[in-house]
Design a protein around this motif. Sequence first.
Motif, PDB file in Angstrom:
ATOM      1  N   ALA A  56      -1.003  -7.872  -3.535  1.00  0.00           N
ATOM      2  CA  ALA A  56      -2.362  -7.714  -3.009  1.00  0.00           C
ATOM      3  C   ALA A  56      -2.347  -7.491  -1.503  1.00  0.00           C
ATOM      4  O   ALA A  56      -3.157  -6.733  -0.968  1.00  0.00           O
ATOM      5  CB  ALA A  56      -3.197  -8.941  -3.353  1.00  0.00           C
ATOM      6  N   ASP A  59      -0.694  -3.804  -1.079  1.00  0.00           N
ATOM      7  CA  ASP A  59      -1.477  -2.727  -1.685  1.00  0.00           C
ATOM      8  C   ASP A  59      -2.776  -3.309  -2.235  1.00  0.00           C
ATOM      9  O   ASP A  59      -2.846  -3.695  -3.403  1.00  0.00           O
ATOM     10  CB  ASP A  59      -0.664  -2.058  -2.797  1.00  0.00           C
ATOM     11  CG  ASP A  59      -1.319  -0.791  -3.311  1.00  0.00           C
ATOM     12  OD1 ASP A  59      -2.378  -0.400  -2.787  1.00  0.00           O
ATOM     13  OD2 ASP A  59      -0.757  -0.200  -4.252  1.00  0.00           O
ATOM     14  N   PRO A  60      -3.819  -3.406  -1.414  1.00  0.00           N
ATOM     15  CA  PRO A  60      -5.076  -4.031  -1.842  1.00  0.00           C
ATOM     16  C   PRO A  60      -5.741  -3.345  -3.028  1.00  0.00           C
ATOM     17  O   PRO A  60      -6.486  -3.967  -3.767  1.00  0.00           O
ATOM     18  CB  PRO A  60      -5.981  -3.946  -0.617  1.00  0.00           C
ATOM     19  CG  PRO A  60      -5.094  -3.619   0.524  1.00  0.00           C
ATOM     20  CD  PRO A  60      -3.867  -2.975  -0.036  1.00  0.00           C
ATOM     21  N   ASN A  61      -5.479  -2.054  -3.248  1.00  0.00           N
ATOM     22  CA  ASN A  61      -6.119  -1.320  -4.341  1.00  0.00           C
ATOM     23  C   ASN A  61      -5.320  -1.367  -5.630  1.00  0.00           C
ATOM     24  O   ASN A  61      -5.691  -0.724  -6.604  1.00  0.00           O
ATOM     25  CB  ASN A  61      -6.336   0.141  -3.936  1.00  0.00           C
ATOM     26  CG  ASN A  61      -7.274   0.256  -2.758  1.00  0.00           C
ATOM     27  OD1 ASN A  61      -8.178  -0.554  -2.603  1.00  0.00           O
ATOM     28  ND2 ASN A  61      -7.050   1.236  -1.906  1.00  0.00           N
ATOM     29  N   ALA A  62      -4.232  -2.093  -5.652  1.00  0.00           N
ATOM     30  CA  ALA A  62      -3.361  -2.114  -6.829  1.00  0.00           C
ATOM     31  C   ALA A  62      -4.074  -2.685  -8.055  1.00  0.00           C
ATOM     32  O   ALA A  62      -3.843  -2.230  -9.170  1.00  0.00           O
ATOM     33  CB  ALA A  62      -2.098  -2.912  -6.552  1.00  0.00           C
ATOM     34  N   SER A  63      -4.942  -3.651  -7.863  1.00  0.00           N
ATOM     35  CA  SER A  63      -5.605  -4.274  -9.019  1.00  0.00           C
ATOM     36  C   SER A  63      -6.657  -3.360  -9.646  1.00  0.00           C
ATOM     37  O   SER A  63      -7.001  -3.522 -10.811  1.00  0.00           O
ATOM     38  CB  SER A  63      -6.246  -5.592  -8.617  1.00  0.00           C
ATOM     39  OG  SER A  63      -7.251  -5.361  -7.646  1.00  0.00           O
ATOM     40  N   THR A  64      -7.160  -2.393  -8.873  1.00  0.00           N
ATOM     41  CA  THR A  64      -8.184  -1.504  -9.419  1.00  0.00           C
ATOM     42  C   THR A  64      -7.589  -0.273 -10.071  1.00  0.00           C
ATOM     43  O   THR A  64      -8.254   0.408 -10.825  1.00  0.00           O
ATOM     44  CB  THR A  64      -9.160  -1.051  -8.308  1.00  0.00           C
ATOM     45  OG1 THR A  64      -8.423  -0.369  -7.296  1.00  0.00           O
ATOM     46  CG2 THR A  64      -9.896  -2.231  -7.725  1.00  0.00           C
ATOM     47  N   ARG A  65      -6.326   0.028  -9.790  1.00  0.00           N
ATOM     48  CA  ARG A  65      -5.669   1.196 -10.376  1.00  0.00           C
ATOM     49  C   ARG A  65      -5.139   0.845 -11.754  1.00  0.00           C
ATOM     50  O   ARG A  65      -4.706  -0.259 -12.007  1.00  0.00           O
ATOM     51  CB  ARG A  65      -4.508   1.667  -9.515  1.00  0.00           C
ATOM     52  CG  ARG A  65      -4.917   2.611  -8.434  1.00  0.00           C
ATOM     53  CD  ARG A  65      -3.702   3.356  -7.921  1.00  0.00           C
ATOM     54  NE  ARG A  65      -2.647   2.486  -7.472  1.00  0.00           N
ATOM     55  CZ  ARG A  65      -2.454   2.115  -6.217  1.00  0.00           C
ATOM     56  NH1 ARG A  65      -3.252   2.534  -5.285  1.00  0.00           N
ATOM     57  NH2 ARG A  65      -1.466   1.332  -5.898  1.00  0.00           N
ATOM     58  N   ARG A  66      -5.122   1.828 -12.619  1.00  0.00           N
ATOM     59  CA  ARG A  66      -4.612   1.640 -13.976  1.00  0.00           C
ATOM     60  C   ARG A  66      -3.298   2.374 -14.204  1.00  0.00           C
ATOM     61  O   ARG A  66      -2.554   2.056 -15.087  1.00  0.00           O
ATOM     62  CB  ARG A  66      -5.628   2.126 -15.002  1.00  0.00           C
ATOM     63  CG  ARG A  66      -6.911   1.372 -14.974  1.00  0.00           C
ATOM     64  CD  ARG A  66      -6.808   0.205 -15.870  1.00  0.00           C
ATOM     65  NE  ARG A  66      -8.035  -0.574 -15.751  1.00  0.00           N
ATOM     66  CZ  ARG A  66      -8.214  -1.690 -16.352  1.00  0.00           C
ATOM     67  NH1 ARG A  66      -7.304  -2.169 -17.131  1.00  0.00           N
ATOM     68  NH2 ARG A  66      -9.328  -2.360 -16.183  1.00  0.00           N
ATOM     69  N   VAL A  69       1.377   4.561  -9.202  1.00  0.00           N
ATOM     70  CA  VAL A  69       0.927   4.721  -7.825  1.00  0.00           C
ATOM     71  C   VAL A  69       0.924   6.201  -7.448  1.00  0.00           C
ATOM     72  O   VAL A  69       1.854   6.935  -7.759  1.00  0.00           O
ATOM     73  CB  VAL A  69       1.858   3.931  -6.877  1.00  0.00           C
ATOM     74  CG1 VAL A  69       1.465   4.151  -5.435  1.00  0.00           C
ATOM     75  CG2 VAL A  69       1.819   2.460  -7.225  1.00  0.00           C
TER      76      VAL A  69
END
Length: 124
Positions: A56, A59-66, A69
Amino acid sequence: MSKLAEFRELEKHLAEQLAALETLKGDSGLQREIEFEQKLRELLAEYSYSLRNIVALLDPNASTRRGPVGLAAPEKITRRARQIKQYTNPHTSEVIETKGGNHKQLKEWKAEYGAETVESWLKA
């Protein structure tokens, strides 16, 4: 296969795997990775962080990506509608309209007359 043959085959596989394990134990690359993991886990414990916190943080956006990368989300693709097929049995003059091949009467015809013959009854 007899129990004895199965036992000997498994014993042979086990010996091969043990030899591969011994080879890996001597690999300097593996030793470096193990050392890195140990140091990383010690550092995480020292600061009371988990791997999720680190991901987190980096890469703060990692949880929103499915997906993987760097790849954009694929657009939703809709299928085109299946066309209605019309089969006419020349023996009985019976007509069947279907969108797929999972029609009970059509399956019966294919079993009785053969798939190629029934497909020749298709009206374009």
